[in-house]
Scaffold this motif. Structure first.
Motif, PDB file in Angstrom:
ATOM      1  N   TYR A   9       5.775   1.145  -8.536  1.00  0.00           N
ATOM      2  CA  TYR A   9       5.014  -0.006  -8.980  1.00  0.00           C
ATOM      3  C   TYR A   9       5.798  -1.317  -8.897  1.00  0.00           C
ATOM      4  N   VAL A  10       7.071  -1.281  -9.164  1.00  0.00           N
ATOM      5  CA  VAL A  10       7.869  -2.503  -9.092  1.00  0.00           C
ATOM      6  C   VAL A  10       7.907  -3.019  -7.673  1.00  0.00           C
ATOM      7  N   ALA A  11       8.181  -2.108  -6.700  1.00  0.00           N
ATOM      8  CA  ALA A  11       8.215  -2.511  -5.292  1.00  0.00           C
ATOM      9  C   ALA A  11       6.844  -3.011  -4.847  1.00  0.00           C
ATOM     10  N   ALA A  12       5.794  -2.341  -5.271  1.00  0.00           N
ATOM     11  CA  ALA A  12       4.439  -2.767  -4.903  1.00  0.00           C
ATOM     12  C   ALA A  12       4.139  -4.150  -5.454  1.00  0.00           C
ATOM     13  N   ALA A  13       4.525  -4.392  -6.696  1.00  0.00           N
ATOM     14  CA  ALA A  13       4.289  -5.704  -7.294  1.00  0.00           C
ATOM     15  C   ALA A  13       5.093  -6.788  -6.585  1.00  0.00           C
ATOM     16  N   GLN A  14       6.308  -6.457  -6.173  1.00  0.00           N
ATOM     17  CA  GLN A  14       7.133  -7.433  -5.453  1.00  0.00           C
ATOM     18  C   GLN A  14       6.528  -7.772  -4.095  1.00  0.00           C
TER      19      GLN A  14
ATOM     20  N   GLN B  69       7.871  -3.388 -15.854  1.00  0.00           N
ATOM     21  CA  GLN B  69       8.493  -4.337 -14.935  1.00  0.00           C
ATOM     22  C   GLN B  69       7.487  -4.813 -13.892  1.00  0.00           C
ATOM     23  N   ALA B  70       6.607  -3.926 -13.475  1.00  0.00           N
ATOM     24  CA  ALA B  70       5.560  -4.337 -12.531  1.00  0.00           C
ATOM     25  C   ALA B  70       4.638  -5.363 -13.187  1.00  0.00           C
TER      26      ALA B  70
ATOM     27  N   ASN C  30       0.830  -1.210   0.000  1.00  0.00           N
ATOM     28  CA  ASN C  30       0.000   0.000   0.000  1.00  0.00           C
ATOM     29  C   ASN C  30       0.861   1.256   0.000  1.00  0.00           C
ATOM     30  N   THR C  31       1.934   1.216   0.793  1.00  0.00           N
ATOM     31  CA  THR C  31       2.825   2.374   0.854  1.00  0.00           C
ATOM     32  C   THR C  31       3.476   2.623  -0.510  1.00  0.00           C
TER      33      THR C  31
ATOM     34  N   MET D  41      -3.992  -3.227  -8.236  1.00  0.00           N
ATOM     35  CA  MET D  41      -2.669  -2.941  -8.790  1.00  0.00           C
ATOM     36  C   MET D  41      -2.711  -2.999 -10.325  1.00  0.00           C
ATOM     37  N   LEU D  42      -3.342  -4.043 -10.858  1.00  0.00           N
ATOM     38  CA  LEU D  42      -3.431  -4.166 -12.308  1.00  0.00           C
ATOM     39  C   LEU D  42      -4.235  -3.022 -12.920  1.00  0.00           C
ATOM     40  N   TYR D  43      -5.243  -2.564 -12.203  1.00  0.00           N
ATOM     41  CA  TYR D  43      -6.032  -1.435 -12.707  1.00  0.00           C
ATOM     42  C   TYR D  43      -5.163  -0.186 -12.820  1.00  0.00           C
TER      43      TYR D  43
END
Length: 781
Positions: free
Chosen positions: A135-140, A231-232, A127-128, A177-179
């Motif tokens: 986006y990459v960090a969020a996806a990870q 990358q995300a 969320n942060t 996230m995908l949205y």
């Protein structure tokens, strides 16, 4: 033990025979003493054994008592163990098992709590990162949360109701996230496409645009770059889907139109943070663009995409990590290259293949441009290092040229074979067929035979016979053939001429394509035109001439080109002679089948003549006369459709055979009559005279009437039963003496045509039974 005394005595008595009483008593006494001695020895032995056995028995009895004591002690010990020790042992084992299970539960709870903590931490970090558009960090973090949830779900026998809620939460966050990524991707790559109602055309292609939104280097922090979004997508495993859609749009609206429409030109326009890729049109010069132009246009598109979009290294999922990072260009290339290369080959390279071997050298430019095009795509990492589909195709131009040429030849040949047969041209020994002139004389070139045939020198001895063959001896006789067959033969000559100037591989392919032309003719024409060849006599005759015309050329076709083809074919393989018997048989079978049909019709018409009996009956006479007229009409009608079509000799033989069939049938039926009255004989003679007078009129092979006279005069040459028929007419009007004179003891003209039995049968049918008839019959032998 000693034997009983009575037995010993009996034995002694049996052995000794008769003994006196003194000897017997003495011996009995001795034996008794011996028995007593033996008894004493036995008693001593028994006492000795008893003395030895008694101590062993006593020791055994002591051991039995000791064993009984030990057994009692064991029973006491066993009872003690069962009553005291076993109870304590069961309690200890139960306590140990309970402690072990408690430890396992505590360990499992601890690991589950740890995974729950990891899941919660990952969701918070996600969320942060999402708020900060990392986006990459969020996806990870989402992938970490998914890994923790999978670990929790994999523990059997430890189901938590919270897991379902966690799974729902993970799905919601993933879709969220995908949205967001989808929104960002739509801003980065914007397609402006024509409406679905517009058909695929040059006009619709002009309305296609691709807008790539770029972020300047000094403002990268303010917005997510392309790399972050892509990358995300890669981390979440959704990049393939997004990239596939993008690749299909790129193929359909950018790349394929550039290949299909020569006048379409790509150009790029850079505005503020936006690169616009659109089309403009020029004047179309050709129906198809050259490969160099197409490669240049496609390379411009990829260079623009590579600069602003495709040159992005991607983070691979943990399970798919490789030693090197994969770029977006490489992934896109894997998805669309196969379809793009097929389109380039089918719509560009195929059209650039020369149709003439003289232009093959110019194709080197195409090979070079193909090599440079693939090299440029490999430098942009769009292609892998081992991908050479286009270059392999371009380099194999000789094979493609041969294949294309052979295909065109076969298609053209089939079109000629399926065209109408009745469109004909006249072939004469003097006619010059429009065939290509072979370049230069060579061994076996029969086209130059006339020039090489020179008069002998005066000092040379002429060993040849003075009688010379006609220059038309080996020529095809005058006839008509289908114009399509003449064109087919011209196509065969032109293809072989093309083969002489081609590479070895191409030469072989073209040579066998010509052979395939004739084999295709052999299979296609009789099947495709089957119905017409059976029903129409004229077409059967033309087909016969076509086959003979082809066979005539096949005799020398291979020999003419033998020394101009590749060495492989020069060793005897370049021949068509083996096809000649098949073509001759094909033409003859078709024409003979038509002859059988015509013979059947003739016999059917003559069957209505009522066996030529009772000609004094007006009705019978009219029926016979009608049958004769119908046969003559049929022959004349055939003569008109075969006139000027068949060669003269073939025409005369065919008409002669059919007329002979009619005459033979008439003769057979008349000979079979048992009674012929004078009036019957007159009327039969009248019918036969009609055949003799009008029969020769069917021999009109030429359109000029004055030139047919000699063929009408040579009727006996073509009609086997002509003289037989004329002899029959003589018999119908002759008296007995005239018949005997015609027989001339078996040496006269009548004997040459009829057997003695047949002549006798006619005499019996024509004349009454009189002495004169008997005398005449006696002379016929």
């Amino acid at each position: 033990m000693a034997a009983p005394a009575g037995s010993l005595v009996a034995a002694v008595l049996a052995h000794s025979g008769r003994l006196d009483k003194e000897d017997l008593g003495t011996r009995i006494g001795r034996l008794s003493c011996r028995v007593e001695e033996l008894k004493g020895e036995v008693c001593n032995m028994i006492n000795k054994k008893y003395n030895e056995f008694l101590p062993s028995m006593q020791s055994a009895e002591e051991l039995v008592s000791q064993v009984d004591g030990l057994s009692s002690n064991i029973d006491l010990l066993k009872a003690g163990i069962e009553n005291e020790v076993q109870r304590d042992l069961n309690v200890a084992v139960a306590e140990f098992t309970e402690l072990k299970q408690q430890l396992e539960r505590d360990t499992l709870v601890l690991s589950v709590l740890k995974k729950l903590q990891e899941f919660d931490t990952a969701i918070k970090d996600y969320n942060t990162a999402l708020l900060e558009k990392k986006y990459v960090a969020a996806a990870q973090q989402l992938e970490k949360a998914r890994s923790s949830l999978k670990m929790l779900e994999s523990r059997k026998g430890f189901e938590l109701k919270i897991l379902k809620a966690l799974g729902t939460e993970l799905t919601v966050q993933t879709q969220n996230m995908l949205y967001h990524l989808g929104e960002e991707w739509q801003k980065l790559a914007v397609w402006k496409l024509p409406s679905s109602k517009e058909s695929s055309s040059l006009e619709s292609a002009m309305h296609s645009e691709l807008h790539l939104h770029t972020v300047p280097s000094e403002k990268k922090i303010s917005g997510p770059p392309v790399a972050s979004v892509l990358q995300a997508f890669a981390v979440l495993g959704e990049l393939h889907t997004k990239l596939k859609i993008f690749g299909q749009l790129l193929l359909k609206y950018i790349l394929k139109p550039l290949i299909s429409y020569p006048s379409l030109q790509p150009f790029t326009e850079e505005q503020s943070n936006v690169l616009i890729l659109r089309f403009k049109t020029g004047e179309p010069n050709l129906d198809h663009s050259s490969p160099m132009e197409v490669f240049y246009k496609i390379q411009l598109v990829f260079e623009a995409l590579h600069k602003y979009l495709l040159n992005v290294p991607l983070e691979q999922p943990a399970e798919d990590k490789k030693e090197r990072k994969v770029t977006l260009a490489e992934l896109l290339g894997d998805m669309i290259w196969e379809e793009l290369s097929d389109c380039l080959i089918q719509n560009c390279l195929v059209n650039s293949i020369p149709t003439n071997s003289s232009k093959l050298e110019q194709y080197i430019e195409v090979i070079k441009s193909t090599e440079e095009f693939e090299k440029a795509l490999k430098n942009m990492q769009f292609l892998k290092g081992d991908t050479t589909d286009l270059l392999e195709y371009a380099r194999n131009v000789n094979s493609h040229f041969a294949n294309k040429k052979c295909q065109d030849v076969i298609v053209a040949a089939r079109n000629l074979m399926t065209s109408e047969i009745h469109n004909t041209v006249k072939i004469t020994p003097d006619s010059s067929v429009a065939l290509p002139r072979l370049p230069g004389p060579a061994a076996g070139d029969h086209l130059k035979m006339d020039k090489t045939s020179k008069p002998l020198h005066n000092d040379t001895v002429n060993l040849e016979h003075e009688t010379k063959l006609s220059q038309y001896t080996f020529s095809l006789p005058t006839c008509r053939i289908s114009s399509s067959v003449e064109k087919l033969m011209e196509l065969a000559y032109q293809t072989l001429l093309e083969a002489t100037a081609s590479t070895d591989q191409c030469c072989i392919q073209l040579f066998y394509s010509v052979r395939n032309i004739f084999q295709l003719f052999y299979d296609v024409v009789p099947t495709y035109h089957k119905e017409n060849l059976q029903k129409l006599p004229q077409l059967a005759a033309i087909h016969h001439n076509n086959c003979m015309y082809i066979a005539h050329h096949l005799l020398t076709l291979g020999h003419q080109f033998r020394y101009r083809l590749t060495n492989i074919l020069c060793d005897g393989a370049a021949t068509f002679v083996d096809l000649v018997p098949g073509f001759r048989r094909l033409g003859m079978e078709c024409f003979l089948a038509q002859m059988r049909v015509q013979k059947g019709e003739i016999l059917e018409r003559l069957s209505s003549a009522r066996n030529f009996s009772n000609m004094d009956d007006e009705e019978n006479y009219c029926a016979a006369n009608k049958a004769i007229r119908q046969v003559l009409h049929q022959l004349k009608r055939l003569g008109k459709v075969w006139q000027d079509v068949l060669p003269v000799t073939v025409y005369c033989k065919a008409m002669g055979t059919l007329l002979n069939t009619a005459l033979l049938e008439i003769v057979t039926r008349i000979i079979a009559l048992e009674d012929i009255s004078a009036e019957d004989a007159d009327r039969l003679y009248s019918l036969c005279r009609t055949m003799v007078e009008e029969g020769p009129q069917v021999f009109t092979p030429l359109s000029e009437d004055d030139k047919n006279k000699k063929y009408q005069e040579e009727v006996p040459v073509y009609v086997q039963k002509w003289m037989t028929f004329k002899e029959l007419m003589i018999i119908l009007q002759a008296n007995l003496q005239e018949i005997v004179d015609q027989w001339a003891d078996g040496k006269g003209p009548l004997a040459a045509e009829f057997s003695a039995a047949e002549v006798k049968s006619l005499i019996r049918a024509l004349f009454q039974n009189t002495e004169r008839r008997a005398a005449a019959l006696a002379k016929i032998k």
